[in-house]
Design an enzyme around this catalytic site. Structure first.
Site, PDB file in Angstrom:
ATOM      1  N   LYS A 119      34.400  60.194  59.073  1.00  0.00           N
ATOM      2  CA  LYS A 119      35.238  61.123  58.314  1.00  0.00           C
ATOM      3  C   LYS A 119      34.356  62.195  57.691  1.00  0.00           C
ATOM      4  CE  LYS A 119      38.518  61.455  54.538  1.00  0.00           C
ATOM      5  NZ  LYS A 119      39.489  60.768  53.689  1.00  0.00           N
ATOM      6  N   LYS A 146      37.990  61.637  62.265  1.00  0.00           N
ATOM      7  CA  LYS A 146      38.741  62.602  61.482  1.00  0.00           C
ATOM      8  C   LYS A 146      37.864  63.704  60.954  1.00  0.00           C
ATOM      9  CE  LYS A 146      41.277  62.395  57.255  1.00  0.00           C
ATOM     10  NZ  LYS A 146      41.557  61.634  56.093  1.00  0.00           N
ATOM     11  N   SER A 163      45.943  67.491  58.288  1.00  0.00           N
ATOM     12  CA  SER A 163      46.910  68.445  57.742  1.00  0.00           C
ATOM     13  C   SER A 163      46.598  69.901  58.106  1.00  0.00           C
ATOM     14  CB  SER A 163      46.981  68.288  56.221  1.00  0.00           C
ATOM     15  OG  SER A 163      45.704  68.436  55.638  1.00  0.00           O
TER      16      SER A 163
HETATM   17  C1  PBG Z   1      42.312  60.120  51.337  1.00  0.00           C
HETATM   18  C2  PBG Z   1      42.669  60.840  52.568  1.00  0.00           C
HETATM   19  C3  PBG Z   1      42.608  62.211  52.829  1.00  0.00           C
HETATM   20  C4  PBG Z   1      43.149  62.403  54.100  1.00  0.00           C
HETATM   21  C5  PBG Z   1      43.494  61.152  54.574  1.00  0.00           C
HETATM   22  N1  PBG Z   1      43.171  60.203  53.630  1.00  0.00           N
HETATM   23  C6  PBG Z   1      42.176  63.343  51.977  1.00  0.00           C
HETATM   24  C7  PBG Z   1      40.768  63.573  51.687  1.00  0.00           C
HETATM   25  O1  PBG Z   1      39.884  62.854  52.111  1.00  0.00           O
HETATM   26  O2  PBG Z   1      40.538  64.529  50.927  1.00  0.00           O
HETATM   27  C8  PBG Z   1      43.351  63.725  54.779  1.00  0.00           C
HETATM   28  C9  PBG Z   1      44.428  63.744  55.799  1.00  0.00           C
HETATM   29  C10 PBG Z   1      44.907  65.096  56.182  1.00  0.00           C
HETATM   30  O3  PBG Z   1      44.316  66.143  55.835  1.00  0.00           O
HETATM   31  O4  PBG Z   1      45.928  65.148  56.877  1.00  0.00           O
HETATM   32  N2  PBG Z   1      40.993  60.058  51.029  1.00  0.00           N
END
Ligand code: PBG
Length: 339
Positions: A211, A264, A290
């Site tokens: 991530k 991700k 997103s």
């Molecule tokens: C929680 C989380 C996030 C996303 C998924 N789980 C946000 C982040 O890490 O700031 C992002 C998913 C998306 O942008 O669709 N930590």
């Protein structure tokens, strides 16, 4: 004199014509290398308090914060469409420093899981609970915040216990899979250990192993009300420039007991998805996040892209890079297009 037929084993044009196999829908279907099915898709839901609530998320057209009863309806539609599963996020009634709402037995995601488990729809869906604290902490970070050298620090080790509690309470409430997205070191081992000690040894962990700290999470933070109130997430999420580091993250999570991995974001990191596919023989998903969704939606609204084709092409690209399944806000739209 003997004449032999000369076979050209290294045929080029005009013997070779790539277009022969592109002549009809049927031929193209026969030689298609990558499939995309509704069952490959996971649909994220943002659960909020109340009844009959469907609040539109401004930065994500077509995405809503839904109350538990509405989530059950979304699940029914998702099941009808043959979608593979749901990924649940929660918007709690109240937030605090520790994020206690994340492991509250009566927390928003726990309530949703119990309600979903009672519906017939949910039997056809894999219910995945996102394990993180950022939606539940007043400061919006994914772990416990303490004062540190750089002003503040997200304290890794004390956070593990809170994440583990969260995962256990979600699994008790009915989560089929728990998916830690916080990026603390050692969280997979901590969660595995806590699940096993709680008689939940058969609950699998889908680890967001790779991530990256990404600008493409921007719209999600409005949807989940989880924007950090100060600083950013670069001290715990990965630097976008690093592929070798991503491979190490995955290896470590697998060593700690992750059953599946999630990559991700997806589209700007397809090379990382492919590298992971080549290296690890475990089930792997990719998250079309997103920002990837919202930039496509924005172009659709302007009439700049063909909506249906662009949705499917973006998802096939992620599958082709090696993802077995895809978390996407387009899951319902794509399933309808495929159906
Ligand atoms: C929680 C989380 C996030 C996303 C998924 N789980 C946000 C982040 O890490 O700031 C992002 C998913 C998306 O942008 O669709 N930590």
């Amino acid at each position: 004199m003997q004449r032999s037929i000369q076979y050209n084993l290294d045929m080029a044009f005009p013997e070779n014509r790539m277009r022969r196999l592109r002549r009809s829908d049927a031929l193209r279907a026969l030689v298609r290398e990558t499939t995309l099915e509704p069952g490959d898709l996971i649909y994220p839901l943002f659960i909020c308090p109340g009844k009959g609530v469907r609040n539109a998320v401004g930065s994500m057209p077509g995405v809503f914060n839904v109350s538990v009863d509405e989530a059950v309806r979304e699940a029914e539609e998702a099941a009808r469409l043959g979608i593979g599963g749901l990924l649940l996020f929660g918007l709690p009634e109240a937030k605090d420093e520790q994020g206690t709402g994340a492991w509250d037995e009566n927390g928003i995601v726990q309530q949703a899981l119990r309600a979903l488990k009672q519906s017939d729809a949910a039997k056809k869906l894999v219910l995945i609970a996102d394990v993180c604290l950022c939606e539940y902490t007043s400061h919006g970070h994914c772990g416990v915040v303490v004062e540190g050298r750089e002003g503040f620090e997200v304290d890794n080790d004390p956070t593990l216990e809170l994440l583990a509690r969260t995962a256990v309470s979600q699994a008790r409430a009915g989560a089929d899979v728990v998916a830690p997205s916080d990026m603390m070191d050692g969280r997979v081992a901590a969660i595995r250990c806590a699940l096993d000690a709680s008689g939940l040894g058969m609950t699998p962990i889908l680890s967001y192993a790779s991530k990256f700290a990404s600008a493409f999470y921007g719209p999600f933070r409005e949807a989940a009300d989880s924007a950090p109130q100060f600083g950013d997430r670069r001290s715990y999420q990965m630097d976008g420039a690093n592929l070798r580091e991503a491979m190490r993250e995955i290896q470590l999570d697998l060593n700690e007991g992750a059953d599946m991995i999630l990559m991700k974001p997806a589209m700007p990191y397809l090379d990382v998805v492919r590298a992971a596919r080549n290296r690890f023989g475990v089930p792997m998903g990719a998250y079309q996040v997103s920002g990837e969704y919202s930039m496509l939606q924005a172009a659709f609204e302007k009439g700049w892209l063909d909506r249906d084709r662009a949705i499917l092409e973006s998802l096939v690209g992620i599958r082709r890079a090696g993802a077995d399944f895809i978390v996407t806000y387009f899951a319902q739209d794509a399933a309808r297009l495929l159906g």
